[in-house]
Design an enzyme around this catalytic site. Sequence first.
Site, short mmCIF file in Angstrom:
data_model
loop_
_atom_site.label_atom_id
_atom_site.label_comp_id
_atom_site.label_asym_id
_atom_site.label_seq_id
_atom_site.Cartn_x
_atom_site.Cartn_y
_atom_site.Cartn_z
N GLY A 138 29.50 -10.19 -2.86
CA GLY A 138 30.23 -11.46 -2.85
C GLY A 138 29.26 -12.60 -2.59
O GLY A 138 28.54 -13.07 -3.47
N GLY A 139 29.19 -13.02 -1.31
CA GLY A 139 28.22 -14.06 -0.94
C GLY A 139 27.00 -13.48 -0.24
O GLY A 139 26.06 -14.20 0.07
N ASN A 142 27.65 -10.77 4.96
CA ASN A 142 28.07 -9.85 6.02
C ASN A 142 26.92 -9.56 6.97
O ASN A 142 25.74 -9.65 6.59
CB ASN A 142 28.61 -8.55 5.42
CG ASN A 142 27.49 -7.63 5.00
OD1 ASN A 142 26.97 -6.86 5.82
ND2 ASN A 142 27.06 -7.74 3.76
N SER A 221 38.39 -12.90 9.24
CA SER A 221 39.31 -13.80 9.94
C SER A 221 38.68 -15.18 10.04
O SER A 221 37.48 -15.30 10.29
CB SER A 221 39.60 -13.24 11.34
OG SER A 221 40.51 -14.08 12.01
N GLU A 269 35.20 -2.36 1.87
CA GLU A 269 33.76 -2.58 1.75
C GLU A 269 33.14 -1.95 0.50
O GLU A 269 32.08 -1.34 0.54
CB GLU A 269 33.03 -2.10 3.02
CG GLU A 269 33.49 -2.86 4.27
CD GLU A 269 32.75 -2.51 5.55
OE1 GLU A 269 31.74 -1.77 5.48
OE2 GLU A 269 33.18 -2.96 6.62
N ARG A 414 20.35 -19.65 13.77
CA ARG A 414 19.82 -18.29 13.95
C ARG A 414 18.44 -18.13 13.33
O ARG A 414 17.54 -17.54 13.92
CB ARG A 414 20.78 -17.29 13.29
CG ARG A 414 20.95 -16.02 14.04
CD ARG A 414 22.15 -15.30 13.54
NE ARG A 414 22.29 -15.47 12.10
CZ ARG A 414 22.47 -14.47 11.25
NH1 ARG A 414 22.50 -13.24 11.69
NH2 ARG A 414 22.63 -14.69 9.97
N TYR A 475 34.37 -13.48 21.27
CA TYR A 475 33.22 -13.53 20.37
C TYR A 475 31.98 -13.80 21.22
O TYR A 475 31.86 -14.86 21.84
CB TYR A 475 33.48 -14.68 19.40
CG TYR A 475 32.54 -14.86 18.25
CD1 TYR A 475 32.88 -14.43 16.98
CD2 TYR A 475 31.33 -15.50 18.42
CE1 TYR A 475 32.04 -14.64 15.91
CE2 TYR A 475 30.47 -15.71 17.35
CZ TYR A 475 30.83 -15.27 16.10
OH TYR A 475 30.01 -15.48 15.04
C1 LIG Z 1 26.57 -16.95 10.39
C2 LIG Z 1 27.71 -16.07 10.04
C3 LIG Z 1 29.00 -16.41 10.44
C4 LIG Z 1 30.07 -15.57 10.12
N1 LIG Z 1 31.33 -15.93 10.51
C5 LIG Z 1 32.39 -15.16 10.17
C6 LIG Z 1 33.72 -15.52 10.56
O1 LIG Z 1 33.95 -16.55 11.18
N2 LIG Z 1 34.72 -14.69 10.19
C7 LIG Z 1 34.51 -13.57 9.46
O2 LIG Z 1 35.46 -12.88 9.13
N3 LIG Z 1 33.26 -13.19 9.12
C8 LIG Z 1 32.21 -13.95 9.44
N4 LIG Z 1 30.93 -13.58 9.07
C9 LIG Z 1 30.73 -12.32 8.33
C10 LIG Z 1 30.85 -12.45 6.80
O3 LIG Z 1 30.77 -13.78 6.38
C11 LIG Z 1 32.16 -11.82 6.34
O4 LIG Z 1 32.06 -10.44 6.53
C12 LIG Z 1 32.56 -12.12 4.90
O5 LIG Z 1 33.88 -11.70 4.73
C13 LIG Z 1 31.67 -11.46 3.86
O6 LIG Z 1 31.98 -12.03 2.60
P1 LIG Z 1 30.91 -12.04 1.43
O7 LIG Z 1 31.58 -12.63 0.25
O8 LIG Z 1 29.67 -12.69 1.88
O9 LIG Z 1 30.71 -10.49 1.21
P2 LIG Z 1 29.35 -9.64 1.09
O10 LIG Z 1 28.55 -9.82 2.31
O11 LIG Z 1 28.72 -9.92 -0.20
O12 LIG Z 1 29.95 -8.17 1.06
C14 LIG Z 1 30.56 -7.60 2.19
C15 LIG Z 1 31.14 -6.24 1.82
O13 LIG Z 1 32.24 -6.42 0.94
C16 LIG Z 1 32.00 -5.77 -0.30
N5 LIG Z 1 32.52 -6.65 -1.34
C17 LIG Z 1 32.19 -7.94 -1.56
N6 LIG Z 1 32.91 -8.43 -2.58
C18 LIG Z 1 33.70 -7.42 -3.02
C19 LIG Z 1 34.67 -7.29 -4.06
N7 LIG Z 1 34.99 -8.31 -4.87
N8 LIG Z 1 35.28 -6.10 -4.22
C20 LIG Z 1 34.99 -5.05 -3.42
N9 LIG Z 1 34.09 -5.12 -2.42
C21 LIG Z 1 33.47 -6.29 -2.22
C22 LIG Z 1 30.51 -5.55 -0.37
O14 LIG Z 1 30.17 -4.44 -1.16
C23 LIG Z 1 30.17 -5.34 1.09
O15 LIG Z 1 30.44 -4.00 1.43
C24 LIG Z 1 29.84 -14.38 9.39
C25 LIG Z 1 28.55 -14.06 8.97
C26 LIG Z 1 27.49 -14.89 9.29
C27 LIG Z 1 26.11 -14.52 8.85
#
Ligand SMILES: Cc1cc2nc3c(=O)[nH]c(=O)nc-3n(C[C@H](O)[C@H](O)[C@H](O)COP(=O)(O)OP(=O)(O)OC[C@H]3O[C@@H](n4cnc5c(N)ncnc54)[C@H](O)[C@@H]3O)c2cc1C
Length: 570
Positions: A138-139, A142, A221, A269, A414, A475
Amino acid sequence: MIEGVKQQKWWGWGEEGHSYGYKDKPKFAPFVMKKVGVDIALPVKPIPPFSSLDVPPSRLSESLRQTLVGILGETYVQTDDETRVVHAFGKGVRDLVRVRRGELGRVPDVVLYPGTQREVERLVDAVVDADAVLIPFGGGSNIVAALEAEPGESRQVVSVNLGRLNKVLEIDEVSGLAHIQAGVFGPDMEDQLQARGWTMGHHPDSFVWSTLGGWIATRSSGMQSDKYGDIADITRGLTMVMPGRVLELRPLPSTSSGPSVREMVLGSEGRLGIITSAWVNVHRVPEVREIQAYFYPTYADGLKACRQIVESDAEVMMARVSDALETEYIMANGKKGSKLSSLVSKGIQKLMLQKGWDLSQIAMSFVGFEGSKSHVRYTKGIVGKIVRDNGGMGVGKGPGALYDQKKYDTPYLRDFMLDRGLVCDVSETTTPWAYAEQMHTNATGAFYKAMDELGLRGVVFCHLSHSYHSGACQYFTFAINDDSENNLVTYDVAKRAIQQAFMDNHGTVSHHHGVGEEHSPWMEQDISPAGVHIQRTLFEGIDPGRNLNPGKIIHDGAPGISTNSADHMA
Ligand SMILES: Cc1cc2nc3c(=O)[nH]c(=O)nc-3n(C[C@H](O)[C@H](O)[C@H](O)COP(=O)(O)OP(=O)(O)OC[C@H]3O[C@@H](n4cnc5c(N)ncnc54)[C@H](O)[C@@H]3O)c2cc1C
C-alpha cells in the site's frame, strides 16, 4: 517511479526534502539532553547515497517477466534497484536501521503496478502459477515487518503496488457509503470525498503515507475513532482477489451469515489475497470541528475522566490524555511563542500551584468535538463538567488548533532522532478500563527495568489514544540512547519488555499496528493456541503453497524476533 503513484524515500519517512526541524523550538534540545543525554545540535553522519548500497540483483525469470509484461505492459513491471528496495521494507525502526546500514535482506525481484481489477486477477494467477511469492504493497508505512519476504526465500518475490487504484468510484448518498479503490492514499481519498461534501473520518498518524487497502489489511485505527470507529467498523464490504477466485462482499450494515468473512479479511496482511476496493461508511463533513485542551493534576485523573466521557452522553470525536512525561515532551516540542510552548504560562502555573498540583505530574488532554453547533455546545458542556469533577481545567482551543495542523509532522522526528543515535519506536495496546492504570505503570516499569539491565539511558511516555465502552488503547513511545552497532539488540530487549508487559497486564499484542513478523511471537499468548490453530488453518486452506505474503501473523517458518531474553542478552 510511476507517474501518479507516491513513493516514500528509501531511507526514512515521507518524501525527500521534508524533515523535522527543532531550531525554532528552544525547549526541545534541553528536553532531549535532560531525558536521554543526547546533544541534538552535534553534527550528524550523512545518509549514505543510494548508490553505495549493495542491492542483490533481481531474480525475475524471463518467462515470468514476459507474462507480467503481457498483462500490465513494460511501464508497470519495474525491476530497478531503488524501486525494489523501497518495496522491501515498511517503516519500523528495524527497517530504518537496516536499510541505512545496507542490510537489505530478501529484496523483491519485481514491483508491479496494476491499474484495473482485471489486471490484479490475471497477475495473481500468473504469480501463483509460477510458484512465486506475492506481497501486496500500500503505502509501505507499517511498522511490524508486514512487507518483508522471508529471509532466505528461494522463490521469486513479487511486490504489488496498488497505487494506481486510487479512485472514489461511487458514493451512495442515501446509505452513507462510498465504494473506493484500495490503493488510494489518505489525503487523496479525503480530497475526493470532501469535494462532494463527505468524509470517512479515518485519520491514522500515518494518514499522508498509507492507503485504504493497507488500513484494512492491518486493522488500522485513526485518531478520530471515538466518533467514526476503527477501520474494522468503517469497512462494510470489499472485493479481494484470491488465486483463481474473487471474493465479493456487498456492503451491509450488519449480517448473521455465519463466521464473518469480512472480519477474516480485516487484518489479513496480504495472506488471503489482494483487496482491490472497499465499501466504507462515510459521513457529511461536520459543520463545526474544534479541539479543546485541558489539564489534569495527574495521568490517573485524566484516565478516569476519559472513561467518564465514554460513559456519558457526550459522543466526542477524540479524547486523548498524555502522561506527565509526554506532557513535558509536547510542550518542549512547541515553537517559540506558540500556544503549545506557552501553555503552562506563569499565570496557569500559579493557578495549578494554588490548587495544590505537583507540576511534574500534570497530564495534558485534547478532546475533539464535531457536529452541529448545538451538538458541540452541548457536548463541550458535558466534558467541561467531567474535567472539573476530576480536578482538571480547560485552557481553550488555541493549542488544539495547533495540534490539528501539526499532527502529521511527528513521523519525521523518528528519522531525525535516528540520525542522532536515538532509537525511537512505539508500542500500543488495549485493556479493559479496570487495568488501564496498571498497564501504564507496568509497561513503563518494564521498559526502565530493561534499560537498567542494559546500562543504557532511555525514556518512555504514553497517551490514551482511543476509547471504547469497556476500555482504551494506550500508546507508548520510547527512545533509547544507543548509537552502537548493537542497537537493534537493545531495541529488541526494550520492545520485548513492553510487549510482554502488555500480555502480563490484560492487554493485547497490538490495538492497531497489526502483527506482521514483529508481533507474531506473542500470538499464542494473545489469542490462545486454539486461536492460532484457527488462523493457521485459514491461511493454509486458502494458500497451501505459501505464495501469499507467507510468515506474517502466524510464525510458520520464518525466523522472526525471539521472545526468549537469553537470545538477546547473550
Ligand atoms: C509514523 C507512523 C505512524 C503510524 N500511525 C498509525 C496510526 O495512527 N494508526 C494506525 O492504524 N497505524 C499507524 N501506523 C502504522 C501503519 O501506517 C498502518 O499499519 C497502515 O494501515 C499501513 O498501511 P499501508 O497502506 O502503508 O500498508 P503497507 O505498509 O504497505 O502494508 C501493510 C500490510 O498490509 C498488506 N496490504 C497492503 N495493501 C493491501 C491490499 N490492498 N490488499 C491486501 N493486503 C494489503 C501488506 O502486504 C502488508 O502486509 C503508523 C506507522 C508509522 C510509521
